[in-house]
Design an enzyme around this catalytic site. Structure first.
Site, PDB file in Angstrom:
ATOM      1  N   ASP A  15       2.210   3.551   2.855  1.00 50.85           N
ATOM      2  CA  ASP A  15       1.219   4.585   2.515  1.00 50.85           C
ATOM      3  C   ASP A  15       1.876   5.808   1.860  1.00 50.85           C
ATOM      4  O   ASP A  15       1.937   5.873   0.652  1.00 50.85           O
ATOM      5  CB  ASP A  15       0.385   4.977   3.734  1.00 50.85           C
TER       6      ASP A  15
ATOM      7  N   HIS B 293       1.163   5.332  -2.148  1.00 46.68           N
ATOM      8  CA  HIS B 293       0.559   6.272  -3.104  1.00 46.68           C
ATOM      9  C   HIS B 293       1.695   6.925  -3.890  1.00 46.68           C
ATOM     10  O   HIS B 293       2.269   7.925  -3.441  1.00 46.68           O
ATOM     11  CB  HIS B 293      -0.252   7.349  -2.382  1.00 46.68           C
TER      12      HIS B 293
ATOM     13  N   GLN C 233     -10.280   8.778  -4.693  1.00 48.98           N
ATOM     14  CA  GLN C 233      -9.993   9.535  -3.466  1.00 48.98           C
ATOM     15  C   GLN C 233     -11.183  10.359  -2.965  1.00 48.98           C
ATOM     16  O   GLN C 233     -11.417  10.471  -1.772  1.00 48.98           O
ATOM     17  CB  GLN C 233      -8.785  10.459  -3.693  1.00 48.98           C
TER      18      GLN C 233
ATOM     19  N   HIS D   2      -9.754   1.716   0.600  1.00 42.27           N
ATOM     20  CA  HIS D   2      -9.504   2.467   1.824  1.00 42.27           C
ATOM     21  C   HIS D   2     -10.812   2.342   2.602  1.00 42.27           C
ATOM     22  O   HIS D   2     -11.867   2.757   2.101  1.00 42.27           O
ATOM     23  CB  HIS D   2      -9.210   3.932   1.511  1.00 42.27           C
TER      24      HIS D   2
ATOM     25  N   HIS E 110       0.845  -1.211   0.000  1.00 46.15           N
ATOM     26  CA  HIS E 110       0.000   0.000   0.000  1.00 46.15           C
ATOM     27  C   HIS E 110       0.872   1.251   0.000  1.00 46.15           C
ATOM     28  O   HIS E 110       1.459   1.624   1.019  1.00 46.15           O
ATOM     29  CB  HIS E 110      -0.908  -0.018   1.243  1.00 46.15           C
TER      30      HIS E 110
ATOM     31  N   GLU F 188     -11.283   4.523   7.419  1.00 44.17           N
ATOM     32  CA  GLU F 188     -10.094   5.269   7.870  1.00 44.17           C
ATOM     33  C   GLU F 188     -10.571   6.516   8.594  1.00 44.17           C
ATOM     34  O   GLU F 188     -10.511   7.632   8.083  1.00 44.17           O
ATOM     35  CB  GLU F 188      -9.192   5.645   6.672  1.00 44.17           C
TER      36      GLU F 188
END
Ligand code: 17E
Ligand code: FE2
Length: 439
Positions: free
Chosen positions: A319, A69, A162, A220, A67, A223
């Site tokens: 992340d 980005h 997102q 996701h 994971h 969170e």
């Protein structure tokens, strides 16, 4: 023989057993492991091919990043810093930065971080890529990067909405377009959708799309420090009923850190039956959660120990690397595992190798890597990492840089030892031995 690694300690792929005995790994001309044999210090090394003397170092299958980005990496402070430190302000900062993306900008930043990962021994990467952007600039750029690195690294791209699938204009159409352009995994963000119902609908959309195209799901999920955010039960149920099972992953699930005992017990049973994976991201979770709490302040991690005990596959992800959600970050999986180990209190003697497996085999399971493509066994690609430490514990404790990173039979990265000279009072200068145990 193309290469031989002599005298290595092999970490067995369960990741749980104490490495014992030394082995030689022989690599054939085809870049695959020809055989693994016991080390014999009396035997002469072969005259041809690359010889790597392991000196009892740990030889592990490559690190796996489950994971990250890569599209947002290296944008911290642009166009402004995240001053509250919350997930929400991070999303707002990124939304502004997203408008100025170019293909070259994304390629340059993602490639830089992939180079760091290669040097750290990470050869399999799952990156999320924000697709709530009508131009899909980042997606096209990362698809190109995936192709450019294909010979040495394996990159999976998650189409990550997102700003939502249901709550963002044309969110579903953009997600579909991202899959049509070649994304490997379908993402979602149910806790960010406007209502509970929208969140459930977004997960249904993600699973339907994944089933339609034979893809995996990685959302996701939950969170947020809200004990009422309960989308992981929806994700697990969809995984169970669709048959996607271990092809589905819930990332973050930080709300689980706030669930009561009775609900947690129910969830442990459901998650283990469903076969889904969990990915905790200790840097981001420690950093972003608890921001709305006074004391006692929650620390934001999902139930790592409890879910492992229930038989759920849990991995650790890095992340962010220098982006609106984490101004720091190195993309080094040993750092992720060390921070995760403390955050989740995986500090017992039996727990520490488990933490190591959470950035190796357990992360490999998240990506769906098969035994014939991941592991140090005859026939598998000769992709492995030699660590200058005899065990996972020592590798984690000393945060070692890999001595060699080998990808498909070729040396991809090499880090010579760098001794530290110390002029200790009353003694001649000598090198510090960080590995020494005094008896
Ligand atoms: N976006 C999000 O929703 N959550 C995160 N942890 C990151 C980006 C890094
Ligand atoms: Fe993330």
């Amino acid at each position: 023989m193309r290469m031989i690694v002599r005298g290595a300690r092999l970490l067995h792929t369960s990741g749980l057993s104490e490495p014992s005995g030394l082995s030689d790994v022989e690599v054939g001309e085809d870049g695959r492991i020809a055989r693994v044999i016991p080390y014999d210090d009396q035997k002469e090394p072969p005259a041809t091919g690359i010889l790597i003397e392991a000196h009892g170092g740990l030889l592990t299958a490559p690190f796996v990043e489950p994971h990250i980005h890569l599209d947002t990496a290296l944008t911290a402070g642009e166009p402004r810093p995240n001053t509250s430190g919350t997930l929400w302000e991070g999303i707002a900062c990124w939304s502004e930065r997203k408008r100025t993306l170019t293909r070259e900008d994304v390629i340059a930043r993602a490639t830089e971080v992939l180079r760091w990962q290669a040097a750290h021994g990470v050869l399999h990467v799952r990156t999320h890529c924000d697709v709530t952007d009508p131009s899909l600039t980042a997606l096209d750029a990362l698809l190109e990067v995936r192709d450019r690195v294909r010979d040495v690294m394996n990159l999976q791209i998650v189409a990550f909405p997102q700003e939502g699938i249901v709550s963002f204009p044309d969110g579903e159409a953009l997600l579909r377009e991202a899959v049509a352009r070649g994304a490997d995994v379908v993402g979602a963000i149910p806790h960010f959708e406007d209502t509970r119902e929208d969140g459930v609908a977004s997960l249904r959309t993600a699973f339907a799309l994944a089933e339609e195209h034979g893809l995996r799901v990685d959302a996701h999920c939950d969170e947020i420090d809200d004990e009422q955010s309960r989308f992981v039960e929806v994700l697990a149920t969809l995984a169970l009923r669709s048959g996607l099972r271990e092809r589905a992953t819930a990332s973050h699930t930080t709300a689980m850190g706030s669930y009561n005992g009775a609900y947690s017990f129910k969830l442990q049973r459901l998650l283990s039956r469903s076969g889904i994976n969990l990915v905790a991201n200790p840097f981001a979770n420690l950093n972003l959660q608890g921001r709305f709490d006074a004391y006692p302040k929650r620390r934001g991690l999902t139930q790592v120990r409890e879910m492992l005990a229930a038989g759920v596959n849990v991995a650790f992800g890095h992340d962010d690397v220098m982006d609106p959600w984490n101004a720091l970050g190195t993309a080094n999986p040993l750092q992720t595992a060390l921070v995760g180990l403390y955050a989740a209190q995986l500090t017992g003697a039996d727990d520490i190798p488990v933490a190591f497996s959470m950035v190796t085999d357990r992360a490999a399971r998240v990506l769906g890597l098969d035994a014939d493509e991941y592991g140090i066994t005859a026939g598998a690609p000769a992709s492995f990492v030699l660590l200058p430490a005899p065990s996972p514990e020592e590798a984690l404790r000393r945060q070692v840089r890999p001595r060699y990173v080998v990808s498909r039979g070729s040396v991809l990265a090499e880090t010579p030892p760098a001794p530290t000279r110390l002029s200790w009072p009353g003694e001649p200068p000598s090198d510090v031995d960080f590995a020494r145990r005094l008896r």
